[in-house]
Design a protein around this motif. Sequence first.
Motif, PDB file in Angstrom:
ATOM      1  N   VAL A  58       0.830  -1.205   0.000  1.00  0.00           N
ATOM      2  CA  VAL A  58       0.000   0.000   0.000  1.00  0.00           C
ATOM      3  C   VAL A  58       0.868   1.259   0.000  1.00  0.00           C
ATOM      4  O   VAL A  58       0.573   2.233  -0.693  1.00  0.00           O
ATOM      5  CB  VAL A  58      -0.963  -0.006   1.210  1.00  0.00           C
ATOM      6  N   SER A  59       1.948   1.229   0.752  1.00  0.00           N
ATOM      7  CA  SER A  59       2.786   2.436   0.884  1.00  0.00           C
ATOM      8  C   SER A  59       3.806   2.561  -0.241  1.00  0.00           C
ATOM      9  O   SER A  59       4.580   3.516  -0.275  1.00  0.00           O
ATOM     10  CB  SER A  59       3.519   2.434   2.226  1.00  0.00           C
ATOM     11  N   GLY A  60       3.820   1.604  -1.139  1.00  0.00           N
ATOM     12  CA  GLY A  60       4.723   1.708  -2.290  1.00  0.00           C
ATOM     13  C   GLY A  60       6.176   1.391  -1.962  1.00  0.00           C
ATOM     14  O   GLY A  60       7.078   1.759  -2.712  1.00  0.00           O
ATOM     15  N   THR A  61       6.405   0.696  -0.856  1.00  0.00           N
ATOM     16  CA  THR A  61       7.792   0.429  -0.460  1.00  0.00           C
ATOM     17  C   THR A  61       8.215  -1.032  -0.717  1.00  0.00           C
ATOM     18  O   THR A  61       9.308  -1.436  -0.327  1.00  0.00           O
ATOM     19  CB  THR A  61       7.995   0.735   1.047  1.00  0.00           C
ATOM     20  N   LEU A  62       7.348  -1.778  -1.394  1.00  0.00           N
ATOM     21  CA  LEU A  62       7.670  -3.197  -1.639  1.00  0.00           C
ATOM     22  C   LEU A  62       8.988  -3.387  -2.374  1.00  0.00           C
ATOM     23  O   LEU A  62       9.772  -4.270  -2.065  1.00  0.00           O
ATOM     24  CB  LEU A  62       6.584  -3.824  -2.508  1.00  0.00           C
ATOM     25  N   ARG A  63       9.184  -2.550  -3.361  1.00  0.00           N
ATOM     26  CA  ARG A  63      10.351  -2.740  -4.222  1.00  0.00           C
ATOM     27  C   ARG A  63      11.661  -2.598  -3.453  1.00  0.00           C
ATOM     28  O   ARG A  63      12.643  -3.231  -3.784  1.00  0.00           O
ATOM     29  CB  ARG A  63      10.312  -1.765  -5.396  1.00  0.00           C
ATOM     30  N   LEU A  64      11.628  -1.762  -2.406  1.00  0.00           N
ATOM     31  CA  LEU A  64      12.829  -1.612  -1.564  1.00  0.00           C
ATOM     32  C   LEU A  64      13.182  -2.933  -0.899  1.00  0.00           C
ATOM     33  O   LEU A  64      14.297  -3.109  -0.419  1.00  0.00           O
ATOM     34  CB  LEU A  64      12.585  -0.561  -0.472  1.00  0.00           C
ATOM     35  N   HIS A  65      12.218  -3.848  -0.863  1.00  0.00           N
ATOM     36  CA  HIS A  65      12.437  -5.149  -0.226  1.00  0.00           C
ATOM     37  C   HIS A  65      12.412  -6.278  -1.262  1.00  0.00           C
ATOM     38  O   HIS A  65      12.157  -7.422  -0.921  1.00  0.00           O
ATOM     39  CB  HIS A  65      11.369  -5.376   0.847  1.00  0.00           C
ATOM     40  N   ARG A  66      12.613  -5.914  -2.504  1.00  0.00           N
ATOM     41  CA  ARG A  66      12.603  -6.884  -3.615  1.00  0.00           C
ATOM     42  C   ARG A  66      11.285  -7.615  -3.753  1.00  0.00           C
ATOM     43  O   ARG A  66      11.237  -8.778  -4.167  1.00  0.00           O
ATOM     44  CB  ARG A  66      13.729  -7.916  -3.462  1.00  0.00           C
ATOM     45  N   GLY A  67      10.214  -6.936  -3.387  1.00  0.00           N
ATOM     46  CA  GLY A  67       8.893  -7.526  -3.569  1.00  0.00           C
ATOM     47  C   GLY A  67       8.187  -6.859  -4.733  1.00  0.00           C
ATOM     48  O   GLY A  67       8.566  -5.762  -5.153  1.00  0.00           O
ATOM     49  N   ALA A  68       7.169  -7.535  -5.259  1.00  0.00           N
ATOM     50  CA  ALA A  68       6.416  -6.958  -6.368  1.00  0.00           C
ATOM     51  C   ALA A  68       4.961  -7.393  -6.310  1.00  0.00           C
ATOM     52  O   ALA A  68       4.643  -8.515  -5.897  1.00  0.00           O
ATOM     53  CB  ALA A  68       7.032  -7.394  -7.696  1.00  0.00           C
TER      54      ALA A  68
END
Length: 273
Positions: A58-68
């Motif tokens: 939701v917060s748009g921070t997934l990619r920082l954790h290699r998530g998609a």
Amino acid sequence: MPEAPPDDEPALHVEGLDVTYGRALSALRSVSLTVPHGTVVALLGANGAGKTTLLRAVSGTLRLHRGAVTAGRIRYGATELDGRDPVTAVRAGVVQVPEGRRVFAGLTVDENLRSGGLGLGRRRPDQVAEARERVFTLFPRLAERTRQAAGLLSGGEQQMLAIGRALMAAPRLLLLDEPSLGLAPQMVHRIAEVVREINAQGTAVLLVEQNAGMALSLADTAHVLEVGEVRLSGPAGELARTDAVKRLYLGETTEEGTETAQRTGTTEGQGAA
Ligand SMILES: Nc1ncnc2c1ncn2[C@@H]1O[C@H](COP(=O)(O)OP(=O)(O)O)[C@@H](O)[C@H]1O
Ligand SMILES: [Mg+2]
């Protein structure tokens, strides 16, 4: 300078969300939930269930954790949050307080607060002053310690600072990840009061907690995540009365014990007692 037309009563809609980490690990499957404007929604579940993953999406921070996000939609009012861009979320009014009360230990309380709201671009000084005033009214202890290094605060004070920093961005939806974790009972109580107060001021809250009793006492509705899927949803008061929630999350152990029950899973559709 919002990109989308302003929406007075925006709701968060998560629909059919799938999230994977590093291509292989499926962390969320077909997750749907809504956070209506001005409400508190609790998200419960055991360690590893995917609670933090949902907040990151939701917060748009997934990619920082290699998530998609691999399927589904996330919308906040008129804004599409595609799970990849924190600035879009913050500008839409959606701000996350990460788990583990991550404050900048070497910076002062004041500097930590000033870092909240970065990404919003330049704001009018009176808007910033108003946000600060709100934080100091909620957390008078922070007002007394503006020049102290954040690393020297107690655990509870650091959690308050982490929440205060998020409030500096004047969110309309606050995403709180396990704010009570590791805090003494008195401080847990204080955090609960703060969440209630923030909500009373018109901010919606999506509250992730392992302390189900605390979360259910605050929430309007609640969802239970189990290994990446929503297993139970409903009004918080009703969920608190279901056997599965009592056994697994409210510490009322049965004869087999909590561990066994957790492994065999909850039964969907168990009615209120
Ligand atoms: N950065 C990451 N990379 C790979 N897997 C992750 C990452 N973060 C979380 N996971 C995995 O995703 C699942 C959900 O984790 P998480 O969302 O942190 O659960 P919760 O917050 O409910 O404890 C777990 O299996 C966890 O190991
Ligand atoms: Mg977590």
